[in-house]
Scaffold this active site. Sequence first.
Site, PDB file in Angstrom:
ATOM      1  N   ARG A 215      34.441   7.807  -3.277  1.00 41.09           N
ATOM      2  CA  ARG A 215      35.786   7.798  -3.975  1.00 41.09           C
ATOM      3  C   ARG A 215      36.067   9.355  -4.087  1.00 41.09           C
ATOM      4  O   ARG A 215      35.312  10.168  -4.840  1.00 41.09           O
ATOM      5  CB  ARG A 215      35.804   7.155  -5.465  1.00 41.09           C
ATOM      6  CG  ARG A 215      37.338   7.348  -6.097  1.00 41.09           C
ATOM      7  CD  ARG A 215      38.232   6.556  -5.346  1.00 41.09           C
ATOM      8  NE  ARG A 215      39.579   6.290  -6.164  1.00 41.09           N
ATOM      9  CZ  ARG A 215      40.567   6.721  -5.769  1.00 41.09           C
ATOM     10  NH1 ARG A 215      40.898   7.505  -4.732  1.00 41.09           N
ATOM     11  NH2 ARG A 215      41.612   6.585  -6.712  1.00 41.09           N
ATOM     12  N   GLY A 216      36.989   9.806  -3.202  1.00 39.96           N
ATOM     13  CA  GLY A 216      37.261  11.106  -3.105  1.00 39.96           C
ATOM     14  C   GLY A 216      37.251  11.994  -4.346  1.00 39.96           C
ATOM     15  O   GLY A 216      36.668  13.088  -4.431  1.00 39.96           O
ATOM     16  N   GLU A 217      38.247  11.605  -5.312  1.00 35.47           N
ATOM     17  CA  GLU A 217      38.558  12.107  -6.235  1.00 35.47           C
ATOM     18  C   GLU A 217      37.192  12.341  -7.262  1.00 35.47           C
ATOM     19  O   GLU A 217      37.438  13.174  -8.272  1.00 35.47           O
ATOM     20  CB  GLU A 217      39.787  11.574  -7.074  1.00 35.47           C
ATOM     21  CG  GLU A 217      39.383  10.246  -7.776  1.00 35.47           C
ATOM     22  CD  GLU A 217      40.914   9.695  -8.472  1.00 35.47           C
ATOM     23  OE1 GLU A 217      40.639   8.985  -9.368  1.00 35.47           O
ATOM     24  OE2 GLU A 217      41.825   9.718  -7.978  1.00 35.47           O
ATOM     25  N   ASP A 218      36.390  11.401  -7.409  1.00 34.39           N
ATOM     26  CA  ASP A 218      35.123  11.407  -8.138  1.00 34.39           C
ATOM     27  C   ASP A 218      34.124  12.662  -7.481  1.00 34.39           C
ATOM     28  O   ASP A 218      33.559  13.376  -8.516  1.00 34.39           O
ATOM     29  CB  ASP A 218      34.759  10.016  -8.271  1.00 34.39           C
ATOM     30  CG  ASP A 218      35.444   9.257  -9.110  1.00 34.39           C
ATOM     31  OD1 ASP A 218      36.199   9.747  -9.789  1.00 34.39           O
ATOM     32  OD2 ASP A 218      35.039   8.110  -9.065  1.00 34.39           O
ATOM     33  N   THR A 219      33.854  12.317  -6.432  1.00 31.97           N
ATOM     34  CA  THR A 219      32.714  13.199  -5.887  1.00 31.97           C
ATOM     35  C   THR A 219      32.512  13.823  -4.575  1.00 31.97           C
ATOM     36  O   THR A 219      31.554  14.489  -4.079  1.00 31.97           O
ATOM     37  CB  THR A 219      31.384  12.004  -5.625  1.00 31.97           C
ATOM     38  OG1 THR A 219      32.020  11.231  -4.649  1.00 31.97           O
ATOM     39  CG2 THR A 219      31.154  11.447  -6.931  1.00 31.97           C
ATOM     40  N   ARG A 220      33.955  13.975  -4.077  1.00 36.02           N
ATOM     41  CA  ARG A 220      33.922  14.518  -2.617  1.00 36.02           C
ATOM     42  C   ARG A 220      33.518  16.076  -2.601  1.00 36.02           C
ATOM     43  O   ARG A 220      32.891  16.465  -1.833  1.00 36.02           O
ATOM     44  CB  ARG A 220      35.428  14.743  -2.137  1.00 36.02           C
ATOM     45  CG  ARG A 220      35.826  15.458  -0.955  1.00 36.02           C
ATOM     46  CD  ARG A 220      37.348  15.335  -0.517  1.00 36.02           C
ATOM     47  NE  ARG A 220      37.831  13.946  -0.166  1.00 36.02           N
ATOM     48  CZ  ARG A 220      37.699  13.517   0.965  1.00 36.02           C
ATOM     49  NH1 ARG A 220      37.165  13.922   1.884  1.00 36.02           N
ATOM     50  NH2 ARG A 220      38.330  12.250   1.096  1.00 36.02           N
TER      51      ARG A 220
ATOM     52  N   GLU B 121      36.784  -0.679   2.722  1.00 34.55           N
ATOM     53  CA  GLU B 121      35.620  -0.136   3.324  1.00 34.55           C
ATOM     54  C   GLU B 121      34.277  -0.932   3.064  1.00 34.55           C
ATOM     55  O   GLU B 121      33.576  -1.357   3.709  1.00 34.55           O
ATOM     56  CB  GLU B 121      35.316   1.275   3.005  1.00 34.55           C
ATOM     57  CG  GLU B 121      36.126   2.279   3.537  1.00 34.55           C
ATOM     58  CD  GLU B 121      35.803   3.817   3.069  1.00 34.55           C
ATOM     59  OE1 GLU B 121      36.404   4.659   3.374  1.00 34.55           O
ATOM     60  OE2 GLU B 121      34.728   4.068   2.354  1.00 34.55           O
TER      61      GLU B 121
ATOM     62  N   GLY C 268      46.798   5.351   4.938  1.00 36.13           N
ATOM     63  CA  GLY C 268      47.837   4.450   5.199  1.00 36.13           C
ATOM     64  C   GLY C 268      47.866   3.220   4.263  1.00 36.13           C
ATOM     65  O   GLY C 268      46.912   3.151   3.242  1.00 36.13           O
TER      66      GLY C 268
END
Length: 532
Positions: free
Chosen positions: A28-33, A94, A60
């Site tokens: 999850r990008g906003e958590d750990t990117r 995913e 998308g």
Amino acid sequence: MDSITTEEGSSSSSSTDGWKYDVFLSFRGEDTRYSFTDHLHSSLVRKGIHTFIDDGLVRGEEISQALLKAIEGSMISLIIFSENYASSKWCLDELAHIMQCKKSDQQKVIPIFYKVNPSDLRHQTGCFGKALASHECNFKDDPEKVIRWKAALTEAANLSGWHLTSGSESVLIDSIVKDISLRVLNDTGNFYVADHPVGIKSRVGQVNYLLRLGVEDIRMVGVWGIGGIGKTTIARAVYNSIAQVFEGCCFLENVREESMQHGGLVKLQNIILSKIIGGKELEVATVHEGINVIKKRLSKKRVLIVVDDVNQVDQLKKLVGRCDWFGFGSRIIITTRDKHLLTAHQVNRIYNVKELDDHEALDLFSANAFPGERRLSDDYVKLARTVVQYARGLPLALIILGSLLCGGSMEELQDAIDGYKKIPNPDIQETLKISYNSLEDPVKEVFLDIACFFKGENKDHVIQILEGCGLNPEYGIKVLKDKALINVNEGNYIWIHDLLEEMGKEIVRQESPFEPEYRSRLWEQIKLGASW
């Protein structure tokens, strides 16, 4: 920080050659990117692990085909479950596709529970329960989608993986990268060994006995023998059998040839650093810089390094120096035609590679000359035994001759064998001549005299004769023994492999192919204009 070892269905990759990526990262990008995932990705890349990370793909309404293909093309999927993972329908899509690939393509899936409780995934409670409840409201017209997500979460939560609750993230990342590195190494099949690895298993066992992996010292082991005897093949097989227990591994092939290229030793040093440490930031520019960096960066690491086809002591000094360059438990394997290089480098554990026995030789030749044939006629067996007798257990000769004779008629095979007895096969000769070409001129003279006249003779008698010719045979015989070109048996008699004897005689014949009287040596009576 704990390692989770719950139940996982056993699986092995159905394809070790078709993967586009070693690892797919799901997160999850906003958590750990820009924190944990970024550091993990960098560490994997530095280790040489080809890793896919969704870095800039346009999101998308549905998960993109590019992302689906990346999942399908990855050997291992690492899923970083964080607090807001389940709030993203793309992450859940995913995950569902990853779990499907695990079933259909036998891919490996490893969860990382990043400051979340695995039981929350398993039972859809806590932050995962809230996220799924929200999705159920948003997907009332497609309830099957949420059911698939829940099933995927439960299945993933029951897999073996890693759990970070507190403590050092860098320590966890190191553990994950080490584990992934071993899995990738095991699943990619390591090095190609041979089409027909006849006799390899027993020889690998003997080398492994010298290596003694259970002993926490640092060992260098030599694999020594004549050209074409199978030193590199054995080293590859040994490497494949033990590489998974080391922190870093490197197989340096063709050191003799590579070191002669421009910047050869520096290039080889950089290969060692790249394979074991990873990344290009450690790339060295000079040999002396390379020595210092190797010593500094590998002195605490348990490593396996194979240095293949060494022909100069300086190569060993610059590439693998002393044992204290490496961490406890490290093993260095050196293949060479020259025993003196090993003793000069203080390598006292040496495996002398022996020829194949008659049964092994017949199997290897037949596999190359008669592929797919389960039973040969008596005539072909007799012919095969003639070749085996000629090759005297040298794998290179058996493979080359078997491949050349493959598909021929009985008469063609016999004609070819008769021809090679008169004029040796050039491919075999060129490989054997590498050792001869490296000799000093006076030692070449001693070798040619032994090949032409003194096979089977008493060493002291030969020395007495050659001293009378102005040579230094004591020194010459020692060098020839070290280079595996001759042997002196317990009865003090000189022995030389038939193909090496043949090579020596061919060298003399080439001095004057059609006028024997102009050759430096004549070893048979010339009859009726014969060429010998």
